[in-house]
Design a protein around this motif. Structure first.
Motif, PDB file in Angstrom:
ATOM      1  N   ALA A  90      40.952 -68.237  45.140  1.00  0.00           N
ATOM      2  CA  ALA A  90      41.281 -67.991  46.548  1.00  0.00           C
ATOM      3  C   ALA A  90      41.921 -69.216  47.181  1.00  0.00           C
ATOM      4  O   ALA A  90      42.856 -69.097  47.998  1.00  0.00           O
ATOM      5  CB  ALA A  90      40.010 -67.597  47.312  1.00  0.00           C
ATOM      6  N   ALA A  91      41.455 -70.408  46.804  1.00  0.00           N
ATOM      7  CA  ALA A  91      42.062 -71.634  47.332  1.00  0.00           C
ATOM      8  C   ALA A  91      43.508 -71.763  46.870  1.00  0.00           C
ATOM      9  O   ALA A  91      44.409 -72.126  47.659  1.00  0.00           O
ATOM     10  CB  ALA A  91      41.240 -72.848  46.884  1.00  0.00           C
ATOM     11  N   LEU A  92      43.769 -71.459  45.608  1.00  0.00           N
ATOM     12  CA  LEU A  92      45.146 -71.541  45.096  1.00  0.00           C
ATOM     13  C   LEU A  92      46.057 -70.540  45.786  1.00  0.00           C
ATOM     14  O   LEU A  92      47.193 -70.868  46.149  1.00  0.00           O
ATOM     15  CB  LEU A  92      45.144 -71.298  43.588  1.00  0.00           C
ATOM     16  N   PHE A  93      45.590 -69.285  45.934  1.00  0.00           N
ATOM     17  CA  PHE A  93      46.407 -68.288  46.631  1.00  0.00           C
ATOM     18  C   PHE A  93      46.749 -68.757  48.050  1.00  0.00           C
ATOM     19  O   PHE A  93      47.882 -68.597  48.516  1.00  0.00           O
ATOM     20  CB  PHE A  93      45.672 -66.954  46.701  1.00  0.00           C
ATOM     21  N   THR A  94      45.796 -69.334  48.714  1.00  0.00           N
ATOM     22  CA  THR A  94      46.022 -69.765  50.095  1.00  0.00           C
ATOM     23  C   THR A  94      47.073 -70.869  50.154  1.00  0.00           C
ATOM     24  O   THR A  94      47.940 -70.881  51.049  1.00  0.00           O
ATOM     25  CB  THR A  94      44.706 -70.261  50.712  1.00  0.00           C
ATOM     26  N   ILE A  95      47.006 -71.802  49.194  1.00  0.00           N
ATOM     27  CA  ILE A  95      47.962 -72.918  49.201  1.00  0.00           C
ATOM     28  C   ILE A  95      49.347 -72.457  48.758  1.00  0.00           C
ATOM     29  O   ILE A  95      50.364 -72.774  49.389  1.00  0.00           O
ATOM     30  CB  ILE A  95      47.457 -74.040  48.278  1.00  0.00           C
ATOM     31  N   LEU A  96      49.419 -71.704  47.678  1.00  0.00           N
ATOM     32  CA  LEU A  96      50.715 -71.378  47.074  1.00  0.00           C
ATOM     33  C   LEU A  96      51.417 -70.208  47.751  1.00  0.00           C
ATOM     34  O   LEU A  96      52.650 -70.144  47.750  1.00  0.00           O
ATOM     35  CB  LEU A  96      50.515 -71.063  45.588  1.00  0.00           C
TER      36      LEU A  96
ATOM     37  N   GLY B 112      36.798 -70.179  49.377  1.00  0.00           N
ATOM     38  CA  GLY B 112      38.068 -70.554  48.760  1.00  0.00           C
ATOM     39  C   GLY B 112      39.211 -70.562  49.747  1.00  0.00           C
ATOM     40  O   GLY B 112      40.051 -71.484  49.749  1.00  0.00           O
ATOM     41  N   VAL B 113      39.265 -69.548  50.597  1.00  0.00           N
ATOM     42  CA  VAL B 113      40.331 -69.492  51.607  1.00  0.00           C
ATOM     43  C   VAL B 113      40.206 -70.656  52.578  1.00  0.00           C
ATOM     44  O   VAL B 113      41.211 -71.292  52.949  1.00  0.00           O
ATOM     45  CB  VAL B 113      40.265 -68.140  52.338  1.00  0.00           C
ATOM     46  N   GLY B 114      38.986 -70.943  53.001  1.00  0.00           N
ATOM     47  CA  GLY B 114      38.796 -72.082  53.899  1.00  0.00           C
ATOM     48  C   GLY B 114      39.191 -73.390  53.251  1.00  0.00           C
ATOM     49  O   GLY B 114      39.813 -74.257  53.892  1.00  0.00           O
ATOM     50  N   LEU B 115      38.863 -73.546  51.976  1.00  0.00           N
ATOM     51  CA  LEU B 115      39.235 -74.754  51.252  1.00  0.00           C
ATOM     52  C   LEU B 115      40.753 -74.870  51.128  1.00  0.00           C
ATOM     53  O   LEU B 115      41.343 -75.947  51.338  1.00  0.00           O
ATOM     54  CB  LEU B 115      38.581 -74.731  49.864  1.00  0.00           C
ATOM     55  N   GLY B 116      41.398 -73.734  50.784  1.00  0.00           N
ATOM     56  CA  GLY B 116      42.856 -73.759  50.669  1.00  0.00           C
ATOM     57  C   GLY B 116      43.541 -74.031  51.998  1.00  0.00           C
ATOM     58  O   GLY B 116      44.526 -74.796  52.066  1.00  0.00           O
ATOM     59  N   ALA B 117      43.033 -73.434  53.077  1.00  0.00           N
ATOM     60  CA  ALA B 117      43.630 -73.660  54.393  1.00  0.00           C
ATOM     61  C   ALA B 117      43.481 -75.117  54.811  1.00  0.00           C
ATOM     62  O   ALA B 117      44.413 -75.713  55.393  1.00  0.00           O
ATOM     63  CB  ALA B 117      42.978 -72.733  55.421  1.00  0.00           C
ATOM     64  N   THR B 118      42.346 -75.686  54.500  1.00  0.00           N
ATOM     65  CA  THR B 118      42.139 -77.104  54.815  1.00  0.00           C
ATOM     66  C   THR B 118      43.144 -77.968  54.078  1.00  0.00           C
ATOM     67  O   THR B 118      43.726 -78.915  54.638  1.00  0.00           O
ATOM     68  CB  THR B 118      40.707 -77.522  54.442  1.00  0.00           C
ATOM     69  N   ALA B 119      43.371 -77.645  52.797  1.00  0.00           N
ATOM     70  CA  ALA B 119      44.339 -78.414  52.014  1.00  0.00           C
ATOM     71  C   ALA B 119      45.744 -78.255  52.565  1.00  0.00           C
ATOM     72  O   ALA B 119      46.532 -79.218  52.597  1.00  0.00           O
ATOM     73  CB  ALA B 119      44.280 -77.972  50.550  1.00  0.00           C
TER      74      ALA B 119
END
Length: 380
Positions: free
Chosen positions: A125-131, A81-88
């Motif tokens: 985890a992706a949302l936390f990373t983006i927001l 999730g973190v990797g996905l969010g960081a990529t975004a």
């Protein structure tokens, strides 16, 4: 008392609440310890201490084995999730379409079998990373993963160091309820046989379908007790008791099938049309006595009795009831042997019932004959 009434009066809510509270205090301790240790971490990782208690909660499961299994899955799901969010973030920043894409892909990754138990962690985890981490993606990724790893380690430490006892008590209660339900249904059928035939009341025949939920509950409880034993430092002293409960549950499951078949035969002799099953009036009372004796033998059996423990006591109430049940069944068999010259239709139903009663007594005396391997406790 019917199996349904036993199940409704002795529901699983108190057991579930007790079990959840044991999990709750361990989770609370793990979260508090993770938070305290997270505030001591220096550098950029220490800027995100709130992810440590979240990591601890990810691995707080009812059993030690589940906690160990889920630790790697939790870390993998968080990293994905973190990797996905960081990529975004690097591709689009905190834009709406980047959020949407990260959520869609994250939920899709949750379908991967390995990640499925932690499927919700990936999009979160992706949302936390983006927001939250859009301003400093590199520092946020390091802090999120580092603190999550810390929390997971603390959670595992609490579960291994302070493991819950295996749920043998809950399994014992479900075994006792199933045992009482089987004995009660046998007594009910014995009372019906002693009444006017065909019986005026019909509710007893519907009780044969009440065993399924009780069997399912017993299977779940015994399986949970077995799962709680594995990788548990406190479980070695519980192993013998868990083994007996497993064997007793298997015996009772086989008894429930036989007793349900007996009630089906009785119903066919009473009301079914176009059937050759007829119960000789002279055999009803002896068959009722045999059923009642079997009910008392089952009702007085402890788990070690139902497990077919060869070292069990040779005397006592259960041994007395078991001997009386065999004697009552022997009287029915003698009467059947004396009616060989009569029409076979008159003895067919009784012969089938006697066969099932004999198999029931064999199980009560010797334990289960068919075992379910996936529920069998492994050697400690």
């Amino acid at each position: 008392m019917s199996p349904r009434k036993l199940l409704s009066r002795a529901g699983s809510f108190p057991d579930d609440l007790r079990h959840r509270m044991r999990l709750a205090w361990r989770a609370g301790l793990a979260a508090a310890a993770a938070w305290y240790l997270a505030t001591l971490v220096p550098g950029v990782i220490g800027d995100y201490p709130y992810y440590a208690p979240m990591g601890a909660l990810l691995v707080c499961y009812p059993t030690v084995l589940d906690s160990l299994r889920q630790s790697l899955r939790a870390l993998s799901a968080t990293a994905a999730g973190v990797g996905l969010g960081a990529t975004a973030v690097y591709a689009a920043g905190a834009e709406w379409w980047g959020v949407a894409l990260a959520v869609v892909v994250g939920i899709g990754l949750g379908a991967v079998p390995y990640l499925s138990p932690q499927r919700d962690t990936v999009p979160l985890a992706a949302l936390f990373t983006i927001l939250v981490g859009a301003a400093d993606p590199t520092g946020f990724v390091a802090g999120y993963l580092g603190q999550t790893l810390l929390g997971v380690a603390v959670g595992i430490g609490v579960n291994v160091g302070l493991p819950p006892p295996p749920q043998n008590a809950r399994a014992a209660r479900t075994v006792a309820r199933l045992r009482a339900g089987i004995a009660g249904h046998l007594q009910e059928m014995a009372a019906v046989l002693a009444e006017q035939w065909p019986p005026e009341r019909e509710e007893w025949i519907r009780h044969r379908h009440d065993f399924e939920p009780m069997i399912d509950a017993t299977r779940d409880a015994v399986a949970a007790a077995d799962a709680g034993r594995r990788a548990n430092l406190r479980a070695r002293s519980y192993r013998m008791r868990g083994q007996q409960l497993y064997e007793a549950a298997q015996t009772l499951e086989q008894l429930a099938v036989l007793v349900r078949d007996i009630s089906t035969v009785l119903a066919q002799t009473a009301w079914a049309e176009r059937t050759v099953l007829v119960l000789d009036p002279e055999l009803r009372r002896p068959v009722a006595d045999a059923m009642s004796g079997l009910a008392r033998a089952i009702g007085s059996a402890d788990p070690h009795d139902l497990a077919g423990d060869p070292d069990g006591p040779a005397d006592g109430p259960h041994a007395t009831h078991l001997a009386a049940a065999w004697a009552a069944l022997g009287q029915v068999t003698e009467r059947l042997d004396g009616q060989r010259d009569a029409g076979w239709e008159d003895s067919l139903a009784a012969s089938g019932i006697v066969l099932h009663l004999r198999r029931c007594l064999d199980h009560v005396q010797s334990g289960p004959t068919v075992r379910t391997p996936e529920l069998h406790p492994e050697p400690a």
